[in-house]
Write a protein that holds these residues in place. Structure first.
Motif, mmCIF file in Angstrom:
data_model
loop_
_atom_site.group_PDB
_atom_site.id
_atom_site.type_symbol
_atom_site.label_atom_id
_atom_site.label_comp_id
_atom_site.label_asym_id
_atom_site.label_seq_id
_atom_site.Cartn_x
_atom_site.Cartn_y
_atom_site.Cartn_z
ATOM 1 N N ARG A 56 0.832 -1.203 0.000
ATOM 2 C CA ARG A 56 0.000 0.000 0.000
ATOM 3 C C ARG A 56 0.869 1.256 0.000
ATOM 4 O O ARG A 56 0.597 2.219 -0.711
ATOM 5 C CB ARG A 56 -0.916 -0.019 1.216
ATOM 6 N N SER A 57 1.930 1.271 0.804
ATOM 7 C CA SER A 57 2.793 2.456 0.871
ATOM 8 C C SER A 57 3.585 2.669 -0.412
ATOM 9 O O SER A 57 3.944 3.796 -0.752
ATOM 10 C CB SER A 57 3.755 2.327 2.057
ATOM 11 N N LEU A 58 3.862 1.586 -1.111
ATOM 12 C CA LEU A 58 4.624 1.683 -2.349
ATOM 13 C C LEU A 58 3.742 1.889 -3.577
ATOM 14 O O LEU A 58 4.252 2.184 -4.666
ATOM 15 C CB LEU A 58 5.465 0.411 -2.548
ATOM 16 N N GLY A 59 2.446 1.692 -3.412
ATOM 17 C CA GLY A 59 1.529 1.862 -4.526
ATOM 18 C C GLY A 59 1.579 0.739 -5.529
ATOM 19 O O GLY A 59 1.359 0.953 -6.729
ATOM 20 N N VAL A 60 1.868 -0.480 -5.063
ATOM 21 C CA VAL A 60 1.900 -1.651 -5.940
ATOM 22 C C VAL A 60 1.045 -2.751 -5.307
ATOM 23 O O VAL A 60 0.524 -2.602 -4.201
ATOM 24 C CB VAL A 60 3.353 -2.148 -6.159
ATOM 25 N N THR A 61 0.945 -3.871 -5.982
ATOM 26 C CA THR A 61 0.124 -4.965 -5.464
ATOM 27 C C THR A 61 0.890 -5.777 -4.425
ATOM 28 O O THR A 61 2.129 -5.821 -4.431
ATOM 29 C CB THR A 61 -0.326 -5.894 -6.593
ATOM 30 N N GLN A 62 0.127 -6.431 -3.538
ATOM 31 C CA GLN A 62 0.738 -7.292 -2.523
ATOM 32 C C GLN A 62 1.497 -8.428 -3.184
ATOM 33 O O GLN A 62 2.564 -8.832 -2.731
ATOM 34 C CB GLN A 62 -0.355 -7.819 -1.586
#
Length: 298
Positions: free
Chosen positions: A26-32
């Motif tokens: 979430r903090s990186l703006g990518v998928t888990q």
């Protein structure tokens, strides 16, 4: 370091800090899934497990902790440095290195340079006064000031100085003893004071009238390589001298020198500032250029 490896290390440190793949994603703006696959790839390439996982918790292994001990301080230092650079967009700082010749320094560069440093104490300024050709890229200067005709083709340049004019002058006692030249060609009959430029050649005497240009090759009886010496020799009555009008102006005003061939002396474009790239110039550079242009338009 492989750029991908650097990115993988950043993602690993974010997961270890958050103790969650989901929160890190979430903090990186990518998928888990992307975060999980990145950590898995990094562990595979290193051949060692970096994170211990369970259904309820995630922590760094002993090897992971060792890696974080080195990684986190360096990433923190890098973040701080990037933040410092971003602040330079608002409040300029760092070092500004400028190179120019003596005439440009006296008449144009120093007033703007001193005002810039006085207004922005965070800027460390260096002004190198040198009439020789200077490769600003090789010698790590931010800006050079030079005549337009002497600029490299791959440089960005902007006009920063008013138009200039050259004049031929002589001392009254010299002109009383010899008939003043009426045309450029008649200059060659006179004693002339030559100026040897930083490149080692004698500066030509060029004239223009009604769109007609003429360059006279003089055989000087005296040669100097300093502007003050050029003026002194002319004032001493040693012959005619060819120089920029603003250098001669104080001596023309007080009568120590007189101008000849005035109708053959026209103005030409003045100094240009040049630098190596238009993309994201440092704030100190743009402020300095603005000051130079303000002085030109004033």
């Amino acid at each position: 370091m492989d750029p991908r490896r650097f990115s993988d290390l950043i993602i690993f440190s974010r997961v270890a800090e958050a103790r969650s793949f989901t929160a890190a994603a979430r903090s990186l703006g990518v998928t888990q899934s992307a975060v999980s696959q990145t950590v898995k790839r990094l562990e595979g390439e290193l051949g060692i497990r970096l994170l211990s996982r369970s259904t309820r918790s995630l922590t760094a292994t002993a090897a992971g902790e060792q890696l974080l001990t080195t990684l986190v301080p360096n990433l923190t230092e890098l973040d701080a440095k990037l933040a410092e650079l971003e602040r330079l967009r608002e409040e300029p700082g760092g070092r500004l290195r400028v190179t120019c010749g003596k005439h440009a320094a006296d008449t144009l560069v120093w007033p703007a340079f001193s005002r810039l440093i006085g207004a922005h104490p965070g800027i460390d300024g260096e002004l190198s006064v040198d009439d020789r050709y200077v490769d600003i890229v090789a010698e790590r200067f931010d800006i050079g000031i030079r005549m337009r005709d002497h600029l490299e083709m791959d440089m960005i340049s902007v006009p920063v100085g008013p138009p200039l004019r050259t004049v031929v002058v002589g001392a009254p006692q010299y002109l009383d003893a010899f008939t003043s030249p009426g045309t450029p060609r008649e200059v060659s009959r006179h004693r002339c004071i030559g100026f040897r430029n930083a490149g080692g050649s004698l500066s030509p005497w060029s004239f223009e009238k009604n769109g007609h240009t003429e360059t006279v090759k003089v055989t000087p009886s005296i040669v100097v390589n300093d502007g003050d010496a050029l003026v002194a020799a002319a004032c001493a009555g040693m012959g005619l001298a060819y120089m920029l009008e603003d250098i001669a102006a104080p001596f023309l005003e007080d009568g120590r020198l007189a101008e000849v061939l005035a109708d053959w002396s026209s103005s030409f474009p003045g100094y240009h500032a040049f630098y190596s790239s238009r993309r994201h110039p440092p704030r100190a550079v743009t402020l300095f250029l603005d000051l130079l242009r303000q002085d030109t338009s004033a």
